[in-house]
Design a protein around this motif. Structure first.
Motif, PDB file in Angstrom:
ATOM      1  N   ALA A   1       0.844  -1.189  -0.012  1.00 48.98           N
ATOM      2  CA  ALA A   1      -0.037  -0.017  -0.022  1.00 48.98           C
ATOM      3  C   ALA A   1       0.922   1.118  -0.199  1.00 48.98           C
ATOM      4  CB  ALA A   1      -0.690  -0.053   1.243  1.00 48.98           C
ATOM      5  N   ARG A   2       2.051   1.277   0.631  1.00 49.27           N
ATOM      6  CA  ARG A   2       2.871   2.423   0.680  1.00 49.27           C
ATOM      7  C   ARG A   2       3.441   2.691  -0.700  1.00 49.27           C
ATOM      8  NH1 ARG A   2       6.881   1.856   5.823  1.00 49.27           N
ATOM      9  NH2 ARG A   2       7.071   4.122   5.438  1.00 49.27           N
ATOM     10  N   HIS A   3       3.832   1.596  -1.583  1.00 46.39           N
ATOM     11  CA  HIS A   3       4.265   1.605  -3.016  1.00 46.39           C
ATOM     12  C   HIS A   3       3.271   2.494  -3.760  1.00 46.39           C
ATOM     13  CE1 HIS A   3       6.995  -1.995  -2.491  1.00 46.39           C
ATOM     14  NE2 HIS A   3       7.786  -0.832  -2.736  1.00 46.39           N
ATOM     15  N   ILE A   4       2.047   1.764  -3.489  1.00 45.33           N
ATOM     16  CA  ILE A   4       0.927   2.545  -4.337  1.00 45.33           C
ATOM     17  C   ILE A   4       0.699   4.074  -4.014  1.00 45.33           C
ATOM     18  CG2 ILE A   4      -1.801   2.228  -4.839  1.00 45.33           C
ATOM     19  CD1 ILE A   4      -1.292  -0.660  -4.120  1.00 45.33           C
ATOM     20  N   GLU A   5       0.746   4.339  -2.454  1.00 44.25           N
ATOM     21  CA  GLU A   5       0.397   5.691  -2.487  1.00 44.25           C
ATOM     22  C   GLU A   5       1.638   6.632  -2.680  1.00 44.25           C
ATOM     23  OE1 GLU A   5      -1.672   7.072  -0.828  1.00 44.25           O
ATOM     24  OE2 GLU A   5      -1.159   8.954  -0.152  1.00 44.25           O
TER      25      GLU A   5
ATOM     26  N   LYS B   1       8.984   4.507  -8.228  1.00 40.39           N
ATOM     27  CA  LYS B   1       8.475   4.322  -6.812  1.00 40.39           C
ATOM     28  C   LYS B   1       7.951   2.697  -6.928  1.00 40.39           C
ATOM     29  CE  LYS B   1       8.305   8.755  -5.484  1.00 40.39           C
ATOM     30  NZ  LYS B   1       9.679   9.010  -4.528  1.00 40.39           N
ATOM     31  N   MET B   2       7.876   2.077  -7.900  1.00 40.58           N
ATOM     32  CA  MET B   2       7.370   0.568  -7.917  1.00 40.58           C
ATOM     33  C   MET B   2       8.664  -0.329  -7.837  1.00 40.58           C
ATOM     34  SD  MET B   2       4.232   0.607  -8.403  1.00 40.58           S
ATOM     35  CE  MET B   2       4.007   2.130  -7.531  1.00 40.58           C
ATOM     36  N   PRO B   3       8.223  -1.396  -7.145  1.00 38.21           N
ATOM     37  CA  PRO B   3       9.510  -2.289  -6.784  1.00 38.21           C
ATOM     38  C   PRO B   3       9.700  -3.151  -8.074  1.00 38.21           C
ATOM     39  CG  PRO B   3       7.534  -3.090  -5.972  1.00 38.21           C
ATOM     40  CD  PRO B   3       7.147  -1.819  -6.347  1.00 38.21           C
TER      41      PRO B   3
END
Lengths: 161, 139
Positions: free
Chosen positions: B45-49, B125-127
Motif C-alpha cells: 500500500a505504501r508503494h501505491i501511495e 516508486k514501484m518495486p
C-alpha cells in the motif's frame, strides 16, 4: 474510397492451442472466418502484414484463401498479456453494399476552452456504434471540443458536442 | 493515508503462489495512458501511495490519475526478538498481488508527453519493471 488491404491466407489443417502456438512461432497468426450463413473456415495470416495493415487503419480486408478472394471485416482481435502481439483474429464475411453495425473511435480535436479555466477533459466514451455501409466505414469520428467551457456545478456535455 | 480494506472476512492470509500472467486489467481502460507491470510481485500500500503522490504532485492537479491496484492481501509479521512458535504474527501491512501485464496506474486528460513524465516518476516508486502504454482503440 481507398483500396482494401489484401491479406493472403492459408487454410489450417490442425486446430487447437498447440498447433496455434506452432503457427505463431512461424510468424503467422491463427484466424477464423465466418458469416453469411456459410461454414466457418480456420485460416492463418502473416503476422507482419496483418500488423502493418491494422497500423494503417485498415478495417475492411480482402482475404485471398487459395484462389478465392472474399471481402471481410475484423470482428475481434485477441492480444497477448502485454497487449503487444496479436494472437488471434476473427473475420466476418461482408458485401461492400451491406449495412453493418461497427464501433468507430471518437477523436477529440482541439483544446477545450475550459482547460484554461481549470477544467479537466474526461473522455467517458471513446467509441461509438454506428450503422453504415461497409464501403463507407469512417476511420474515426472527429469531434471539435474547442467551444467547451467550464460551468460550475455541471459536468461537460455530450449533447452539446 | 495508505489504502487498506475496510472490512475483511479473514484477518490473516497464507502467502499463496502467483502463477502466469495477468489475464484481466491488462489494458488501459479508464485514462488514455497507463503504466504496465512487466514482472509479478506484491506491491504494498505504501508503494501505491508513493506512486499516487508522485503522479498528482507532478501533474499539479491537471488531468486525472486512476489507480488500478488495491491492496487486498494482509501480510503478517512477528515482532522483533520473539521466539518462534506461539502462533502466526499480527497483520503488518497490506499488498496488492500484481502479475506481469497488469496496468497499475492510468492517467487521462493530459498530453502524452506530460503523462509519460508523470508515469516515469511513478515507475521509480514501484518495486518492479514497468512500461508506458497507451489506450488501444478496439474494433
Amino acid at each position: 474510397m481507398r483500396n482494401n488491404l489484401l491479406l493472403k491466407a492459408q487454410i489450417r489443417e490442425d486446430v487447437g492451442s498447440k498447433s496455434a502456438a506452432k503457427l505463431r512461432k512461424q510468424g503467422r497468426v491463427p484466424a477464423v472466418v465466418y458469416g453469411h450463413k456459410k461454414e466457418p473456415v480456420v485460416i492463418s495470416l502473416d503476422a507482419h502484414n496483418l500488423a502493418e495493415g491494422l497500423h494503417h487503419g485498415g478495417r475492411v480486408v480482402d482475404v485471398q484463401i487459395g484462389k478465392k478472394k472474399e471481402t471481410m471485416i475484423f470482428k475481434d482481435l485477441q492480444y497477448d498479456y502485454l497487449g503487444k502481439d496479436i494472437i488471434h483474429v476473427d473475420l466476418i464475411r461482408v458485401d461492400a453494399t451491406e449495412m453493418i453495425k461497427v464501433t468507430v473511435p471518437i477523436e477529440l480535436k482541439g483544446t477545450a476552452k475550459g482547460t484554461h479555466e481549470g477544467g479537466i477533459i474526461e473522455e467517458h466514451i471513446d467509441r461509438l456504434e454506428i450503422e453504415c455501409k461497409v464501403a463507407d466505414i469512417p476511420e474515426a469520428i472527429v469531434v471539435s471540443i474547442k467551444e467547451i467551457g467550464v460551468e460550475i456545478g455541471r459536468a461537460s456535455c455530450r449533447e452539446r458536442v | 493515508m495508505a489504502m487498506m480494506p475496510k472490512r475483511v472476512k479473514h484477518r490473516k492470509s497464507q502467502r499463496g503462489r502467483m502463477k502466469g500472467n495477468a489475464c484481466r486489467s491488462n489494458f488501459v481502460a479508464f485514462g488514455e495512458y497507463g503504466l504496465q507491470a512487466l514482472e509479478g510481485s506484491w506491491i504494498t500500500a505504501r508503494h501505491i501511495e508513493a506512486g499516487r503522490v508522485a503522479a498528482t504532485h507532478f501533474l499539479h492537479r491537471e488531468g486525472k490519475v486512476y489507480l488500478r491496484l488495491f491492496p487486498h492481501k494482509p501480510v503478517s509479521a512477528k515482532p522483533l526478538e520473539t521466539r518462534m512458535g506461539k502462533g502466526k504474527g499480527e497483520p503488518e501491512f497490506w499488498v496488492a498481488r500484481v502479475r506481469p501485464g497488469q496496468v497499475c496506474f492510468e492517467i487521462g486528460g493530459v498530453s502524452e508527453d506530460v503523462a509519460k513524465q508523470a508515469l516515469v516518476r511513478v515507475a521509480h516508486k514501484m518495486p518492479i519493471r514497468c512500461r508506458f502504454v497507451k489506450r488501444r482503440h478496439s474494433l
